[in-house]
Design an enzyme around this catalytic site. Structure first.
Site, PDB file in Angstrom:
ATOM      1  N   TYR A  97       0.818  -1.076   0.057  1.00 20.79           N
ATOM      2  CA  TYR A  97      -0.009   0.038  -0.063  1.00 20.79           C
ATOM      3  C   TYR A  97       0.820   1.428   0.031  1.00 20.79           C
ATOM      4  CZ  TYR A  97      -3.940  -3.189   1.018  1.00 20.79           C
ATOM      5  OH  TYR A  97      -4.738  -4.158   1.035  1.00 20.79           O
ATOM      6  N   LYS A 133       4.271 -15.288   1.484  1.00 18.33           N
ATOM      7  CA  LYS A 133       4.206 -15.882   0.472  1.00 18.33           C
ATOM      8  C   LYS A 133       5.514 -16.056  -0.151  1.00 18.33           C
ATOM      9  CE  LYS A 133       1.156 -16.728  -2.492  1.00 18.33           C
ATOM     10  NZ  LYS A 133       0.490 -18.057  -2.752  1.00 18.33           N
ATOM     11  N   ASP A 191      -1.782 -17.865   1.459  1.00 17.69           N
ATOM     12  CA  ASP A 191      -3.183 -18.512   0.910  1.00 17.69           C
ATOM     13  C   ASP A 191      -3.445 -19.772   1.715  1.00 17.69           C
ATOM     14  OD1 ASP A 191      -0.813 -19.599   0.078  1.00 17.69           O
ATOM     15  OD2 ASP A 191      -1.591 -20.247  -2.037  1.00 17.69           O
ATOM     16  N   ASP A 226      -9.831  -9.319   7.896  1.00 19.15           N
ATOM     17  CA  ASP A 226     -11.488  -9.303   7.629  1.00 19.15           C
ATOM     18  C   ASP A 226     -11.924 -10.761   7.760  1.00 19.15           C
ATOM     19  OD1 ASP A 226     -11.466  -6.500   7.649  1.00 19.15           O
ATOM     20  OD2 ASP A 226     -12.349  -6.428   5.501  1.00 19.15           O
ATOM     21  N   ASP A 240      -4.547  -7.158   5.727  1.00 17.55           N
ATOM     22  CA  ASP A 240      -5.914  -6.580   5.421  1.00 17.55           C
ATOM     23  C   ASP A 240      -6.980  -7.681   4.984  1.00 17.55           C
ATOM     24  OD1 ASP A 240      -7.853  -4.622   4.856  1.00 17.55           O
ATOM     25  OD2 ASP A 240      -6.740  -3.915   3.055  1.00 17.55           O
TER      26      ASP A 240
END
Ligand code: NAD
Length: 368
Positions: free
Chosen positions: A142, A193, A226, A254, A250
């Site tokens: 970001y 990752k 993942d 959630d 993020d």
């Protein structure tokens, strides 16, 4: 006995309504505990734009810098949709996070037994769930440069976001997660990752070194982000503290949050670097200003009260008082009181104020 400076920034929409219930809890604590809070209130977001033309004034920023902790309600709403991008309500919140260098975002995902049936997962998977997600908040995808969209000709464009992490950025967030795990279930998962991203390789390498050199007393794991998303749904109770970067955090926070029911139940903390035993900190509910229910007494104040509860634990070293807040919330839910957002058959619907009053009454019983 200590005297703490607490800055309250109610903000917009339901922010002032839910913050009113936090003020009630602070008043109650001032009458009960050895410690005392000096409370100051200031404007942020749309309310500050209306009063001062900017979403947070320099004067409020000075107060935020001096405060021992900040509790924020919510910012934004349709009234300010047309204001210039750099002075929109959210810019006030972003300035607070940036200037206070709040790099560690803590999002607990706790499933109160009384609300387990409201989860989209089966009761046995979520009942008693207590995960802490630690998301890096000031680096990664970001914020990395270059970040741009360029014209390629013939109507084509090229968009770039850059993911960047440095060793010190990874070290400090992993340490925050490990220090939390020491006070909780003594288990940490680090998610990245490393199979496809260089930042993942570095993240894994640095986290592994910190785990081995500084936290050999903890059970530490590495997990691909993942796979982590899948494991959160398959068997969420295997996690205690989960640390990850800004982008994956993020998504994963959630995902974990939604296992626990309504937005009105979710607290958060954002912490800065530790200096001389203290750190800058901002506590806020995950939800926004909820313009659709503003002024109707429908807002659930639990996320904001629980956010203040986190400040007792992480900024004021008042773990016993934090336990009282958390247990009072659980007991009130167990007793069948519900705000509209978490209403279920057979329960009693109450207003924002009634929910706050019930939690304070329960705190009184627990402290007696
Ligand atoms: P929102 O979180 O405000 O509301 C989403 C839905 O959840 C609404 O139906 C709302 O009524 C409900 N809800 C939210 N909090 C609740 C609570 N405490 N009790 C009961 N119900 C609750 O998200 P949105 O509608 O997408 O955004 C509204 C405004 O809030 C926008 O201006 C947005 O930019 C802003 N926003 C601010 C923050 C923040 O201050 N950190 C976060 C998200 C959105």
């Amino acid at each position: 006995m200590a005297n703490y400076d607490l800055l309250l920034l109610p903000g917009d929409g339901i922010g002032p309504e839910v913050m009113g219930e936090v003020e009630g809890v602070v008043d109650w604590l001032n009458g009960q505990t050895q410690n005392s809070f000096n409370v100051e209130t200031a404007l942020v977001g749309g309310a500050a734009i209306d009063a001062d033309g900017v979403p947070v004034t320099d004067e409020t920023m000075d107060k935020a810098m001096q405060a021992d902790a900040i509790v924020l309600g919510a910012v934004g709403g349709p009234k300010w949709d047309g204001v210039a991008f750099d002075i929109r309500p959210e810019a006030g919140l972003l300035r607070l996070r940036k200037d206070l260098d709040l790099f560690a975002n803590l999002r607990p995902a706790i499933c109160y037994p009384a609300l387990a049936d409201a989860s989209s997962l089966k009761r046995e998977l979520v009942e008693g769930l207590d995960i802490m997600i630690v998301r890096e908040l000031t680096g990664g995808t970001y914020f990395g440069e270059p970040k741009e969209i360029t014209e390629q000709g013939e109507g084509h464009k090229r968009a770039v976001d850059t993911t960047v992490y440095t060793t010190p950025e990874i070290e400090r967030i992993v340490r925050v997660a490990c220090d939390l795990a020491r006070k909780r279930g003594k288990k940490v998962h680090s998610a990245e990752k490393r199979n496809v991203m260089h930042t993942g390789v570095l993240w894994n390498e640095v986290a592994d070194r910190i785990f081995k050199e500084e936290y050999s007393d903890l059970e530490c794991h590495h997990i691909l982000a993942d796979n982590c998303a899948m494991q959160l749904i398959r068997n969420p109770k295997q996690f205690d503290v989960l640390v990850t970067d800004n982008l994956f955090g993020d998504m994963l926070s959630d995902e974990a949050a939604m296992m626990t029911g309504s937005l009105g139940m979710l607290p958060s903390a954002s912490l800065g670097a530790e200096e001389a035993g203290t750190r800058k900190s901002l506590y806020e509910p995950v939800h926004g200003s909820a313009p659709d229910i503003t002024g109707k007494g429908l807002a659930n104040p639990i996320a904001t009260i629980a956010s203040f509860g986190m400040s007792l634990r992480y900024s004021f070293d008042m773990g016993d008082a934090a336990d009282i807040v958390d247990t009072a919330i659980a007991n009130v839910l167990e007793s069948g009181l519900r705000t509209a957002d978490i209403m279920q058959d057979g329960m009693k619907q109450v207003s924002t104020k009634d929910m706050g009053a019930a939690i304070r009454a329960e705190m009184g019983k627990l402290a007696a």
